[in-house]
Design a protein around this motif. Structure first.
Motif, mmCIF file in Angstrom:
data_model
loop_
_atom_site.group_PDB
_atom_site.id
_atom_site.type_symbol
_atom_site.label_atom_id
_atom_site.label_comp_id
_atom_site.label_asym_id
_atom_site.label_seq_id
_atom_site.Cartn_x
_atom_site.Cartn_y
_atom_site.Cartn_z
ATOM 1 N N GLU A 72 1.475 2.314 -3.432
ATOM 2 C CA GLU A 72 -0.126 2.679 -3.869
ATOM 3 C C GLU A 72 -0.308 4.119 -3.298
ATOM 4 O OE1 GLU A 72 -3.042 -0.014 -3.294
ATOM 5 O OE2 GLU A 72 -2.658 -1.062 -5.097
ATOM 6 N N ALA A 73 0.128 4.275 -2.450
ATOM 7 C CA ALA A 73 0.018 5.693 -1.651
ATOM 8 C C ALA A 73 0.828 6.673 -2.231
ATOM 9 C CB ALA A 73 0.511 5.416 -0.022
ATOM 10 N N SER A 74 2.197 6.272 -2.628
ATOM 11 C CA SER A 74 2.967 7.171 -3.103
ATOM 12 C C SER A 74 2.560 7.525 -4.418
ATOM 13 C CB SER A 74 4.334 6.605 -3.369
ATOM 14 O OG SER A 74 5.158 7.389 -4.130
ATOM 15 N N ILE A 75 2.124 6.771 -5.392
ATOM 16 C CA ILE A 75 1.375 7.104 -6.653
ATOM 17 C C ILE A 75 0.052 7.687 -6.552
ATOM 18 C CG2 ILE A 75 0.544 5.600 -8.577
ATOM 19 C CD1 ILE A 75 2.351 3.318 -8.307
ATOM 20 N N ASP A 76 -0.758 7.292 -5.736
ATOM 21 C CA ASP A 76 -1.937 8.186 -5.178
ATOM 22 C C ASP A 76 -1.584 9.637 -5.288
ATOM 23 O OD1 ASP A 76 -4.804 7.857 -4.709
ATOM 24 O OD2 ASP A 76 -4.254 8.669 -3.064
ATOM 25 N N LEU A 77 -0.521 9.937 -4.469
ATOM 26 C CA LEU A 77 -0.243 11.216 -4.330
ATOM 27 C C LEU A 77 0.816 11.984 -5.445
ATOM 28 C CD1 LEU A 77 0.952 10.675 -0.343
ATOM 29 C CD2 LEU A 77 -1.009 11.994 -1.430
ATOM 30 N N GLY A 78 0.739 11.348 -6.447
ATOM 31 C CA GLY A 78 1.456 11.794 -7.833
ATOM 32 C C GLY A 78 2.524 11.419 -8.231
ATOM 33 N N ALA A 79 3.108 10.614 -7.520
ATOM 34 C CA ALA A 79 4.673 10.130 -7.755
ATOM 35 C C ALA A 79 4.520 9.191 -8.960
ATOM 36 C CB ALA A 79 5.272 9.405 -6.562
ATOM 37 N N SER A 80 5.498 9.153 -9.831
ATOM 38 C CA SER A 80 5.873 8.005 -10.762
ATOM 39 C C SER A 80 6.361 6.681 -10.360
ATOM 40 C CB SER A 80 6.679 8.608 -11.834
ATOM 41 O OG SER A 80 7.877 8.694 -11.361
ATOM 42 N N THR A 126 9.854 7.583 -9.137
ATOM 43 C CA THR A 126 10.120 8.279 -8.000
ATOM 44 C C THR A 126 9.717 7.577 -6.735
ATOM 45 O OG1 THR A 126 9.512 10.199 -9.563
ATOM 46 C CG2 THR A 126 9.414 10.417 -7.091
ATOM 47 N N THR A 127 8.825 6.669 -6.930
ATOM 48 C CA THR A 127 8.257 5.849 -5.563
ATOM 49 C C THR A 127 9.340 4.878 -5.345
ATOM 50 O OG1 THR A 127 5.930 6.171 -6.554
ATOM 51 C CG2 THR A 127 6.645 4.187 -5.124
ATOM 52 N N MET A 158 5.385 16.360 -5.118
ATOM 53 C CA MET A 158 5.260 15.444 -6.504
ATOM 54 C C MET A 158 4.326 16.550 -7.337
ATOM 55 S SD MET A 158 6.625 13.001 -6.112
ATOM 56 C CE MET A 158 7.732 12.780 -4.828
ATOM 57 N N PHE A 189 -5.489 4.847 3.043
ATOM 58 C CA PHE A 189 -5.426 3.417 3.197
ATOM 59 C C PHE A 189 -5.838 2.670 4.334
ATOM 60 C CE2 PHE A 189 -3.243 4.861 -0.507
ATOM 61 C CZ PHE A 189 -3.200 3.915 -1.471
ATOM 62 N N PHE A 220 -6.510 2.413 -9.260
ATOM 63 C CA PHE A 220 -5.664 1.124 -9.155
ATOM 64 C C PHE A 220 -6.192 -0.311 -9.594
ATOM 65 C CE2 PHE A 220 -4.522 3.467 -5.086
ATOM 66 C CZ PHE A 220 -3.262 3.981 -5.487
ATOM 67 N N ALA A 241 -0.688 3.257 5.533
ATOM 68 C CA ALA A 241 0.379 3.402 4.428
ATOM 69 C C ALA A 241 1.273 4.753 4.479
ATOM 70 C CB ALA A 241 -0.124 3.190 3.019
ATOM 71 N N ARG A 243 -1.766 8.347 -10.569
ATOM 72 C CA ARG A 243 -1.141 9.587 -10.138
ATOM 73 C C ARG A 243 -1.913 10.921 -10.683
ATOM 74 N NH1 ARG A 243 3.730 11.221 -12.105
ATOM 75 N NH2 ARG A 243 4.323 10.609 -14.432
ATOM 76 N N PHE A 288 4.661 6.567 5.225
ATOM 77 C CA PHE A 288 6.025 6.231 4.792
ATOM 78 C C PHE A 288 6.834 6.122 6.388
ATOM 79 C CE2 PHE A 288 4.567 8.937 1.016
ATOM 80 C CZ PHE A 288 4.002 7.661 0.385
ATOM 81 N N ALA A 312 0.783 -1.151 -0.054
ATOM 82 C CA ALA A 312 0.154 -0.136 0.038
ATOM 83 C C ALA A 312 0.637 1.147 0.023
ATOM 84 C CB ALA A 312 -0.832 0.089 1.046
ATOM 85 N N LEU A 313 2.243 1.237 0.572
ATOM 86 C CA LEU A 313 2.947 2.334 0.473
ATOM 87 C C LEU A 313 3.231 2.870 -0.839
ATOM 88 C CD1 LEU A 313 5.618 1.268 3.221
ATOM 89 C CD2 LEU A 313 4.104 2.920 3.461
ATOM 90 N N TYR A 372 4.694 15.205 0.984
ATOM 91 C CA TYR A 372 5.331 14.372 -0.006
ATOM 92 C C TYR A 372 4.361 14.654 -1.254
ATOM 93 C CZ TYR A 372 6.584 10.064 -2.349
ATOM 94 O OH TYR A 372 7.046 9.286 -3.251
ATOM 95 N N GLY A 373 2.906 14.798 -1.150
ATOM 96 C CA GLY A 373 1.961 14.862 -2.738
ATOM 97 C C GLY A 373 2.246 16.287 -3.032
ATOM 98 N N ASN A 386 -7.950 11.351 -4.099
ATOM 99 C CA ASN A 386 -6.774 10.707 -3.070
ATOM 100 C C ASN A 386 -7.617 9.667 -2.282
ATOM 101 O OD1 ASN A 386 -5.568 13.756 -3.591
ATOM 102 N ND2 ASN A 386 -4.075 12.080 -3.414
#
Lengths: 258, 354
Positions: free
Chosen positions: A159-167, A170-171, B105, B84, B55, B88, B76, B90, A156-157, B101-102, B81
């Motif tokens: 997915e969370a990173s991608i959800d926040l806009g990271a490629s 980058t993730t 990005m 989870f 997803f 999740a 992305r 970091f 999920a980490l 973080y977001g 948003n």
């Protein structure tokens, strides 16, 4: 163990004696002025002086450092990628067995197989063929160490990173790698020490030229005329170096678990 | 609250190999509403949420965000948003670094990032914990960090996957109100996935109750509770008593018990549903109720503010549950084995054909 019982303490001491006795003897003899294993001639650093003055040492040492460094770098990258790929798949005992193979297969068998393989494909032997051989078994070790680190990694980490806009890249750089870094560093250090003192495979795959001689091979050739105090000094240096690496690797791995 | 749809789903189907997870879901999520996807585990509610987040891609169907096609836009790049279930967070980053973080990005200017992170930490009462790592926080604090990290993005829609599942009961009740407050303050559409019907009733403006990949009923909490369309809804949302029988012209005849009245016309095999709090318990027959039956008390479960009285009625395999206030006069000395009268009005009952 809070309660000290005499038999257990004795057992512990005997185990340590068995494991480290020979190493202690080697280290002590390297400082022995007399040069004879049976006579203590006083403390001296003269064998270290002759060791560092010995020109024969230079190239094998360099070779070993090059082999260990290149093998470690390549094996760390591929071993980490392999571990990440494997962890994403369904657990399979067969794949695990294949992955463990290079670790548990006897060195001599692996060495003979590699020599046969290299000859079959008419591959010129030299430092590069040692490097390739070392990469193969080092990948297995890196993969095993990184996998224990990835075990319990919450997908999920990612997915969370991608959800926040990271490629994806980058993730990996900002989330996955920092989290598994202790495992990657530990794997790299284990690879380096393993490659550094590996003898059998290097001996078989180095080819006839003396220019691809590594440090363990040099020691072997020197020892044919008896164990000189110079070799003891060299051994002590290598032990110190390996010990330092293992210590660092463990510290890194522990840092991550907390 | 307006009724402009933010996300519209039309005939969304999702297959995993031979398994169909979603059978043609159609639902509109409105601007600024608190929407709950409710259902037992395996009903497809989380899959629906993951489709909105990006997803998972639906096998077929249409999904629009503000009238524009959302399918095919990578996760992305969606102004949606997700919070989870595991939060999740970091683990190697501090609270503040997690939250920013977001925004990093999105390559926002440093000033704006600082200002927005500061504001959201304030709103979620996390300012004092900004430098802590997730493993130095309590469960409730972690939950708020996850919330802040998603909300700081100012999404069109916030998706929450079982957001309160990992908290203990007391904290869950506090956070239910906290979530409602945040949703109200920020005016963002919240879509929450939960299996806890009480949570959905307390928090949501509207609920979609799902069952086996289909939506069983969509409505306000009161609609689902008071006017369930099926046995499944009546049973899942709150507690109820069922009497299986045959209906004809406003009456339901139940084997062994007799005729029950209702105000709803139906015919054929039905389930007659009456909520426990609609049933009156009395030592003697009370003619004020249309339906009166005598039974024997089988068990009394004390719940503090009220008690559940299980009564065995004639010819029934299941005991009938009545809920009465613990302080209600004349109920304190009710004991197991005592004969008792149950009474209710037909207008309080539901007649369910499904």
């Amino acid at each position: 163990m809070r309660r000290n019982s005499l038999p257990l303490t004795l057992h512990l001491l005997l185990t340590f004696l068995f494991l480290y006795g020979p190493i202690v003897v080697l280290v002590v003899l390297s400082f022995n002025a007399s040069g004879l294993p049976t006579v203590w001639g006083g403390f001296s650093l003269k064998w270290y002086a002759t060791l560092f003055a010995n020109k024969k040492m230079l190239y094998p040492t360099l070779n070993t450092v090059v082999v260990a460094t290149v093998a470690t770098l390549v094996a760390t990258v591929f071993g980490t990628l392999l571990a990440m790929g494997i962890e994403r798949m369904r657990p399979s005992a067969k794949i695990d067995a294949i992955l463990f193979m290079p670790m548990i297969i006897p060195d001599i068998v692996f060495a003979v197989a590699l020599l046969g393989f290299y000859t079959a494909i008419k591959f010129t032997l030299g430092l590069h063929s040692i490097i390739i051989a070392h990469i193969v078994f080092c990948i297995a070790f890196v993969c095993a160490v990184v996998r224990t680190r990835l075990n319990g990694f919450d997908h999920a980490l990612v997915e969370a990173s991608i959800d926040l806009g990271a490629s994806r890249l980058t993730t990996f750089r900002r989330v996955t790698l920092p989290i598994i870094a202790p495992g990657v560093v530990a794997g790299a250090m284990i690879s380096f020490t393993l490659s550094f003192d590996e003898f059998v495979i290097a001996f078989f795959t180095a080819g006839p030229s003396s220019s691809s001689q590594t440090l363990p091979m040099l020691i072997y050739s020197m020892i044919r005329f008896g164990v000189t105090p110079e070799i003891n000094a060299l051994g002590t240096c290598i032990i110190g170096f390996s010990f330092l690496l293992v210590l660092l690797a463990q510290r890194f791995n522990r840092q991550g678990t907390n | 609250m307006s009724t402009t749809p933010v996300i519209q789903m039309k005939d969304i189907v999702l297959n995993y190999g031979a398994l169909t997870v979603l059978h043609g879901i159609s639902v509109d999520f409105n601007e600024g509403e608190f929407f709950a996807l409710l259902g037992p585990s395996g009903c497809g509610k989380t899959s629906l949420l993951r489709i909105m987040a990006g997803f998972a891609d639906p096998t077929s169907g249409q999904m629009l965000l503000d009238g524009k096609d959302l399918i095919g836009i990578p996760a992305r790049r969606r102004p949606v948003n997700m919070m989870f279930q595991s939060y999740a967070l970091f683990p190697h980053l501090s609270v503040e670094q997690n939250v920013r973080y977001g925004l990093e990005m999105a390559r926002l200017p440093a000033d704006e990032i600082r200002q927005r992170v500061g504001a959201i930490l304030e709103t979620t009462h996390l300012t004092d914990y900004a430098r802590r790592k997730p493993n130095q926080l309590s469960g409730g604090q972690r939950q708020r960090v996850a919330l802040a990290r998603a909300l700081v993005m100012r999404p069109r829609v916030l998706l929450l996957d079982e957001p309160l599942g990992a908290l203990d009961k007391k904290l869950r009740e506090v956070m239910q109100l906290e979530l409602k407050r945040l949703q109200h303050e920020m005016g963002i559409t919240f879509i929450i996935v939960t299996h806890d019907q009480e949570e959905a009733l307390v928090m949501a403006d509207r609920i979609a109750l799902m069952r086996a990949g289909q939506i069983e009923q969509i409505g306000t909490p009161a609609e689902l509770y008071e006017m369930p369309v099926s046995r499944f809804v009546a049973d899942f949302v709150g507690k109820t008593n069922f009497f299986e029988g045959v209906a004809s012209g406003g009456k339901v005849s139940v084997a062994g018990l007799g005729e029950l009245t209702s105000t709803l016309p139906a015919s054929g095999a039905v389930a007659y549903s009456i909520r426990p709090e609609r049933i009156c318990v009395a030592p003697a027959k009370n003619d004020a109720f249309e339906n009166c039956f005598q039974g024997v008390i089988e068990e009394v479960a004390y719940h503090g503010q009220d008690q559940h009285i299980l009564v065995r009625l004639a010819g029934q395999t299941e005991p009938t549950i009545a809920r009465v206030g613990a302080q209600q006069p004349g109920t304190r000395d009710i004991g197991v084995g005592a004969p008792v009268w149950l009474g209710w009005n037909g207008a309080d009952a539901r007649v369910l054909t499904r």
